[in-house]
Design a protein around this motif. Structure first.
Motif, short mmCIF file in Angstrom:
data_model
loop_
_atom_site.label_atom_id
_atom_site.label_comp_id
_atom_site.label_asym_id
_atom_site.label_seq_id
_atom_site.Cartn_x
_atom_site.Cartn_y
_atom_site.Cartn_z
N ASN A 134 -3.32 8.15 -28.02
CA ASN A 134 -2.33 7.52 -28.90
C ASN A 134 -2.90 7.39 -30.32
N ASP A 156 -2.23 2.91 -21.04
CA ASP A 156 -1.42 3.46 -22.13
C ASP A 156 -0.59 2.37 -22.80
N ARG A 186 -6.62 5.19 -25.69
CA ARG A 186 -6.64 5.08 -27.16
C ARG A 186 -6.68 6.45 -27.80
N SER A 204 -2.56 3.99 -32.04
CA SER A 204 -3.09 2.80 -31.38
C SER A 204 -3.86 1.94 -32.38
N ALA A 253 -2.96 0.17 -24.90
CA ALA A 253 -3.41 0.87 -26.10
C ALA A 253 -2.29 1.03 -27.11
N GLY A 254 -1.04 1.08 -26.63
CA GLY A 254 0.08 1.28 -27.51
C GLY A 254 0.55 0.03 -28.23
#
Length: 359
Positions: free
Chosen positions: A168, A123, A165, A171, A126-127
């Motif tokens: 989010n 996470d 991904r 992303s 991806a962020g």
């Protein structure tokens, strides 16, 4: 789609061209390479040996980097400068959290073997990251032979990243597959459709280099240039058909025109011994890029606070780095000496072996 130049870290900055004659710079670096650990958990057959230093940068050094460098940086690359695995660093999340407090980076990438990851780390990646460079040599059983790691686990980690991904919607993360082309596993790179289904948006082919281990010489691409040339034509055709972006760092060395110029006498039928790494062949030397921009753009910092200018040039000690200003580190005697030599006949051995300068 056709070939593309990899953006971000190794693309010359448009403002740098006029500075290549200067050794002391009045502006900060625009790109950063940073290592958060000196350790790698794999012992790939083509590596000189796994990095075994578990040390990580001090929080003071991380804060010096984030507060002093990041606000002026266009591109950050984690790893890739010392053969280490950044996902092993217990300070990776701290670094990502600190970077999140600064203006959004244009390019934020990481090099990884993706052997260690969990949903929380997925996470975070991806962020924040814009590009994850995944390194392999072959697929399936060939991957396991080279890496000594489960192919199925590697694929499951890609699926974990894609799930992050999907969670989010903001992303910016893209996936790049960096393939080290070894003669024994060359055709595995033709599985372009599989790579596309993983969400990979760009494939980079890099040339395998001998490290002196048993069996290395048989995997040098120079042992069968005709096979390599045929493979590259098939690879490019596959990528074009599937709209896959690609970069081939060694294409000029194995073009049909270059191969047709090679001797065809009986004496040439015996494979020649590979040239010494420090002395590139004439064919390679003819492909040298006119200028190297990296000492004018990049500062590379190891997990112990050592400094360099790129991913090929050896680190040098920079005592008490965190007590120095960015300007003092950026214009040290070592940096100024490298700038004075890199684009001259006096260039260092590390520069002669550089795939970016000898494409």
């Amino acid at each position: 789609m056709g070939p593309v130049v990899s953006p971000g870290m190794f693309t010359p900055d448009p403002d740098t061209g006029t500075l290549l004659t200067e050794t002391h710079l009045n502006r900060p670096p625009v790109k950063l390479m940073f290592s958060l650990i000196g350790l790698c958990n794999l012992d790939c057959m083509h590596c000189a040996g796994p990095a075994k230093d578990p040390a990580t940068p001090s929080l003071e050094l991380i804060d010096w980097v984030v507060d002093g460098l990041i606000p002026n940086i266009r591109a950050v690359r984690l790893g890739g400068n010392d053969n280490t695995e950044q996902l092993l660093s217990p300070k990776l999340l701290y670094f990502l959290d600190r970077v999140a407090t600064k203006p959004q980076l244009q390019h934020f990438t990481m090099v990884t073997n993706l052997s260690v990851i969990d949903p929380a780390l997925a996470d975070a990646i991806a962020g924040q990251l814009t590009l994850l460079e995944l390194s392999i040599e072959g697929t399936g059983a060939n991957y396991e032979t080279v890496r000594g790691f489960s192919w199925d686990r590697f694929v499951s980690h890609i699926e974990m990243l894609n799930a992050a991904r999907d969670r989010n919607p903001e992303s910016r993360l893209k996936l790049q597959l960096d393939i080290c082309s070894m003669l024994s596993y060359l055709e595995d790179a033709l599985e372009v459709e599989r790579f596309r289904d993983w969400g990979v948006e760009r494939i980079v082919l890099r040339e395998f280099g001998s490290r002196g281990k048993p069996g290395h010489a048989e995997n040098l691409l120079s042992r069968d240039p005709d096979r390599v040339a045929r493979f590259l034509e098939r690879f490019k055709e596959k990528c074009e058909q599937l709209s896959m972006r690609y970069v081939i760092t060694y294409e000029n060395r194995f073009s049909p025109q270059r191969i047709s110029l090679q001797p065809t006498s009986a004496a040439a039928a015996t494979p020649a011994k590979p040239a010494a790494a420090a002395a590139p062949s004439k064919a390679v030397a003819e492909q040298m890029l006119p200028d190297c921009h990296q000492p004018w753009e990049i500062i590379s910092i190891s997990h112990r606070g050592e400094v360099s200018a790129c991913c090929r040039y050896p680190f040098w000690a920079e005592p008490e780095l965190v007590s120095k200003t960015i300007d003092a580190a950026w214009n040290s005697a070592s940096f100024r000496n490298l700038r004075s030599r890199v684009n001259t006949p006096e260039l260092e051995d590390a520069c002669r072996r550089c795939e970016f300068k000898h494409r």
